[in-house]
Design a protein around this motif. Structure first.
Motif, PDB file in Angstrom:
ATOM      1  N   VAL A   1      21.463  -4.009   1.902  1.00 55.17           N
ATOM      2  CA  VAL A   1      21.425  -2.751   1.951  1.00 55.17           C
ATOM      3  C   VAL A   1      20.144  -2.178   1.910  1.00 55.17           C
ATOM      4  N   VAL A   2      20.020  -0.834   2.647  1.00 52.67           N
ATOM      5  CA  VAL A   2      18.726  -0.118   2.460  1.00 52.67           C
ATOM      6  C   VAL A   2      19.260   1.314   1.706  1.00 52.67           C
ATOM      7  N   THR A   3      18.919   1.692   0.652  1.00 46.74           N
ATOM      8  CA  THR A   3      19.168   2.799   0.020  1.00 46.74           C
ATOM      9  C   THR A   3      18.300   4.082   0.231  1.00 46.74           C
ATOM     10  N   PHE A   4      18.765   5.147   0.013  1.00 44.70           N
ATOM     11  CA  PHE A   4      17.879   6.441   0.060  1.00 44.70           C
ATOM     12  C   PHE A   4      18.570   7.386  -0.896  1.00 44.70           C
ATOM     13  N   LEU A   5      17.651   7.272  -2.326  1.00 45.98           N
ATOM     14  CA  LEU A   5      18.066   8.165  -3.373  1.00 45.98           C
ATOM     15  C   LEU A   5      17.100   9.528  -3.176  1.00 45.98           C
ATOM     16  N   PRO A   6      17.501  10.665  -3.857  1.00 45.06           N
ATOM     17  CA  PRO A   6      16.533  11.894  -3.857  1.00 45.06           C
ATOM     18  C   PRO A   6      15.147  11.448  -4.386  1.00 45.06           C
ATOM     19  N   ASP A   7      15.383  10.686  -5.404  1.00 51.42           N
ATOM     20  CA  ASP A   7      14.099  10.387  -6.208  1.00 51.42           C
ATOM     21  C   ASP A   7      13.010   9.456  -5.447  1.00 51.42           C
ATOM     22  N   ASP A   8      13.605   8.944  -4.168  1.00 53.75           N
ATOM     23  CA  ASP A   8      12.715   7.902  -3.466  1.00 53.75           C
ATOM     24  C   ASP A   8      11.674   8.827  -2.776  1.00 53.75           C
ATOM     25  N   ILE A   9      11.616  10.105  -2.746  1.00 52.67           N
ATOM     26  CA  ILE A   9      10.308  10.916  -2.280  1.00 52.67           C
ATOM     27  C   ILE A   9       9.221  10.386  -2.897  1.00 52.67           C
ATOM     28  N   ARG A  10       9.507  10.057  -4.327  1.00 49.50           N
ATOM     29  CA  ARG A  10       7.821   9.347  -4.984  1.00 49.50           C
ATOM     30  C   ARG A  10       7.462   8.158  -4.215  1.00 49.50           C
ATOM     31  N   ILE A  11       8.013   7.534  -3.284  1.00 45.99           N
ATOM     32  CA  ILE A  11       7.409   6.538  -2.478  1.00 45.99           C
ATOM     33  C   ILE A  11       6.105   7.273  -1.664  1.00 45.99           C
ATOM     34  N   VAL A  12       6.262   8.260  -1.312  1.00 45.23           N
ATOM     35  CA  VAL A  12       5.240   9.294  -0.743  1.00 45.23           C
ATOM     36  C   VAL A  12       4.482  10.041  -1.595  1.00 45.23           C
ATOM     37  N   LYS A  13       5.230  10.531  -2.438  1.00 41.48           N
ATOM     38  CA  LYS A  13       4.517  11.563  -3.043  1.00 41.48           C
ATOM     39  C   LYS A  13       3.992  11.032  -4.383  1.00 41.48           C
ATOM     40  N   GLY A  14       4.347   9.624  -5.042  1.00 40.64           N
ATOM     41  CA  GLY A  14       4.132   9.309  -6.357  1.00 40.64           C
ATOM     42  C   GLY A  14       3.032   8.515  -6.306  1.00 40.64           C
ATOM     43  N   ALA A  15       3.013   7.535  -7.155  1.00 36.63           N
ATOM     44  CA  ALA A  15       1.753   6.583  -7.366  1.00 36.63           C
ATOM     45  C   ALA A  15       1.756   5.531  -6.899  1.00 36.63           C
ATOM     46  N   PRO A  16       0.628   4.741  -6.597  1.00 37.28           N
ATOM     47  CA  PRO A  16       0.656   3.253  -5.876  1.00 37.28           C
ATOM     48  C   PRO A  16       1.633   2.635  -6.392  1.00 37.28           C
ATOM     49  N   ALA A  17       1.783   2.534  -7.383  1.00 29.28           N
ATOM     50  CA  ALA A  17       3.129   1.485  -7.866  1.00 29.28           C
ATOM     51  C   ALA A  17       4.363   1.589  -7.319  1.00 29.28           C
ATOM     52  N   ASP A  18       4.738   3.138  -7.106  1.00 32.94           N
ATOM     53  CA  ASP A  18       6.031   3.423  -6.390  1.00 32.94           C
ATOM     54  C   ASP A  18       5.928   2.846  -5.004  1.00 32.94           C
ATOM     55  N   ARG A  19       4.940   2.852  -4.244  1.00 34.17           N
ATOM     56  CA  ARG A  19       4.782   2.448  -3.125  1.00 34.17           C
ATOM     57  C   ARG A  19       4.852   0.819  -2.871  1.00 34.17           C
ATOM     58  N   ARG A  20       4.209   0.227  -3.819  1.00 37.39           N
ATOM     59  CA  ARG A  20       3.999  -1.375  -3.787  1.00 37.39           C
ATOM     60  C   ARG A  20       5.543  -1.614  -4.251  1.00 37.39           C
ATOM     61  N   GLU A  21       6.415  -0.933  -5.080  1.00 38.02           N
ATOM     62  CA  GLU A  21       7.623  -1.367  -5.370  1.00 38.02           C
ATOM     63  C   GLU A  21       8.578  -1.371  -4.211  1.00 38.02           C
ATOM     64  N   PHE A  22       8.501  -0.137  -3.308  1.00 39.39           N
ATOM     65  CA  PHE A  22       9.068  -0.071  -2.129  1.00 39.39           C
ATOM     66  C   PHE A  22       8.848  -1.532  -1.228  1.00 39.39           C
ATOM     67  N   LEU A  23       7.478  -1.618  -0.996  1.00 40.53           N
ATOM     68  CA  LEU A  23       7.203  -2.897  -0.265  1.00 40.53           C
ATOM     69  C   LEU A  23       7.842  -4.221  -0.737  1.00 40.53           C
ATOM     70  N   ASP A  24       7.627  -4.416  -1.983  1.00 40.56           N
ATOM     71  CA  ASP A  24       8.126  -5.630  -2.680  1.00 40.56           C
ATOM     72  C   ASP A  24       9.455  -5.817  -2.893  1.00 40.56           C
ATOM     73  N   GLY A  25      10.179  -4.825  -3.006  1.00 41.85           N
ATOM     74  CA  GLY A  25      11.631  -4.668  -2.781  1.00 41.85           C
ATOM     75  C   GLY A  25      12.183  -5.041  -1.429  1.00 41.85           C
ATOM     76  N   LEU A  26      11.608  -4.557  -0.373  1.00 44.94           N
ATOM     77  CA  LEU A  26      12.116  -4.748   0.847  1.00 44.94           C
ATOM     78  C   LEU A  26      11.567  -6.218   1.303  1.00 44.94           C
ATOM     79  N   LEU A  27      10.429  -6.845   1.152  1.00 44.89           N
ATOM     80  CA  LEU A  27      10.190  -8.181   1.357  1.00 44.89           C
ATOM     81  C   LEU A  27      11.103  -9.161   0.475  1.00 44.89           C
TER      82      LEU A  27
END
Ligand SMILES: Nc1ncnc2c1ncn2[C@@H]1O[C@H](COP(=O)(O)OP(=O)(O)OP(=O)(O)O)[C@@H](O)[C@H]1O
Ligand SMILES: [Mg+2]
Length: 371
Positions: free
Chosen positions: A119-145
């Protein structure tokens, strides 16, 4: 034909006592008023297929209040046949995951496509991948991989543990309870695991950036979009950088270099959207990252993941809503929630499967066209 979800049963999952939802290939539109269980349904699909919630790391939150377990069951269409998967969770106990009745070898292998579909999910809170902290972006990348390779998932988890242990050692050295010589043993372990993580990220970034740029062009406009990875230490100088940081790390009691300190910038026309993006730009860039994740999963596995997009239409203008509706219709399977069917054109609804949700119950399931 690639795989998709045929049906889902939620037992004591969030506000669902025991409900079954039938899903179709292509676009499924889940409609209901606020607080009826739309987001919970998407979460339930994700839980069934990956073994965990995209919303919370705390599994007990998904158990219906006052109950002592939650269970999801799904039927997955695959290779002309069918696979039955189930995830059972009772707080305080190990999760039980089965594929056609047999226990899954591990949660990591299950999360990496064990159900036969991703699955690939898009939840309203996911905007933090762009807007939020480095940890949010790493979590996106690590989750995908991690959904692509269980070996990556294991390395990322082991790496995080090794860094924590190294941090404890740093503090013992600082406080005079250990000698600095013991540090190099831990460094070797940290570097070995960290390199696996870095190599995984490096291999994915090229394709991801190209997919992201193409998606953002379609969603936003012709400006050039980039994903720019920033290393706290590059792969080839990683061991030296860690060694070079010894005295500073001991002083602070934390590990200052490695993939747990890296970040990536999301840029549009050379401008960093984390700092300077408008709300709309940040939202569209988040969507484009999710579309890039879809393309990357497809490129790596040859299979389309199921798209689970929560309330994605409400903040978009009409042109972009039309683009998205077309995109979802052409997907192997997409499940999209909305409070308002007016966001979808009549001819789109005629080609979709509409699911109505009310008070944690699937009150009506209709195929197409009925408002
Ligand atoms: N563990 C739980 N047990 C029982 N009910 C829960 C649990 N967790 C959440 N709920 C409730 O489920 C209801 C539906 O939540 P959900 O987020 O799915 O609504 P929604 O349909 O997505 O609404 P919105 O349109 O506002 O986003 C909420 O009222 C929430 O309080
Ligand atoms: Mg919701």
């Amino acid at each position: 034909m690639t795989s998709y979800l045929r049906a889902l049963r939620l037992v004591n999952f969030r506000n669902y006592p025991d409900d079954t939802v039938v899903l179709a290939p292509g676009l499924n539109v889940v409609v209901g008023d606020n607080a009826q269980g739309k987001t919970n349904l998407l979460e339930g699909i994700s839980f069934a297929v990956t073994g965990s919630s995209p919303r919370t790391p705390n599994d007990s939150e998904v158990v219906r209040w006052g109950r002592d377990f939650a269970r999801t069951e799904a039927r997955v269409y695959l290779d002309g046949g069918e696979r039955a998967v189930a995830v059972g969770y009772a707080p305080g106990q190990k999760k039980r995951v089965t594929v056609d009745g047999a226990p899954a070898p591990s949660l990591a292998t299950y999360a990496a496509g064990g159900a036969g579909v991703r699955v690939v999910t898009f939840l309203p809170d996911d905007i933090r991948i762009v807007k939020g902290a480095p940890a949010d972006r790493r979590e996106f990348l690590d989750g995908l991989l991690s959904t692509l390779r269980p070996a990556y998932a294991r390395a990322a988890i082991e790496y995080a543990k090794a860094v924590q242990q190294r941090n404890q050692l740093l503090r013992r050295i600082r406080d005079g309870f250990s000698s600095e010589r013991t540090l190099s043993t831990w460094d070797r372990k940290v570097v070995e695991l960290g390199e696996t993580v870095l190599r995984g990220r490096e291999a994915a970034l090229g394709p991801l950036e190209a997919y992201f740029a193409a998606s953002l062009r379609a969603l936003y406009g012709p400006e050039k979009a980039d994903v720019r990875y920033s290393y706290s230490a590059p792969l080839d100088g990683y061991a030296e950088a860690l060694r070079g940081a010894h005295s500073a790390d001991i002083e602070r009691g934390t590990t200052s270099v490695g993939p747990h300190r890296d970040d990536f910038g999301v840029l549009l026309g050379g401008v960093d959207l984390t700092t300077y993006g408008s709300q709309g730009q940040q939202r569209l860039a988040t969507l484009a990252l999710k579309f890039a994740a879809r393309d990357h999963v497809r490129g790596e596995t040859g299979e389309d993941p199921i798209l689970l997009f929560d309330d994605v239409m409400s903040e978009l203008d009409e042109r972009r809503r039309d683009y998205l509706a077309g995109y979802f219709l052409e997907s192997t399977q997409a499940v999209i929630t909305t409070t308002n069917l007016d966001y979808f054109d009549e001819d789109i609804l005629e080609r979709s499967h509409v699911v109505r949700i009310s008070g944690g119950a699937v009150s009506e399931t209709t195929s197409g066209g009925v408002r």
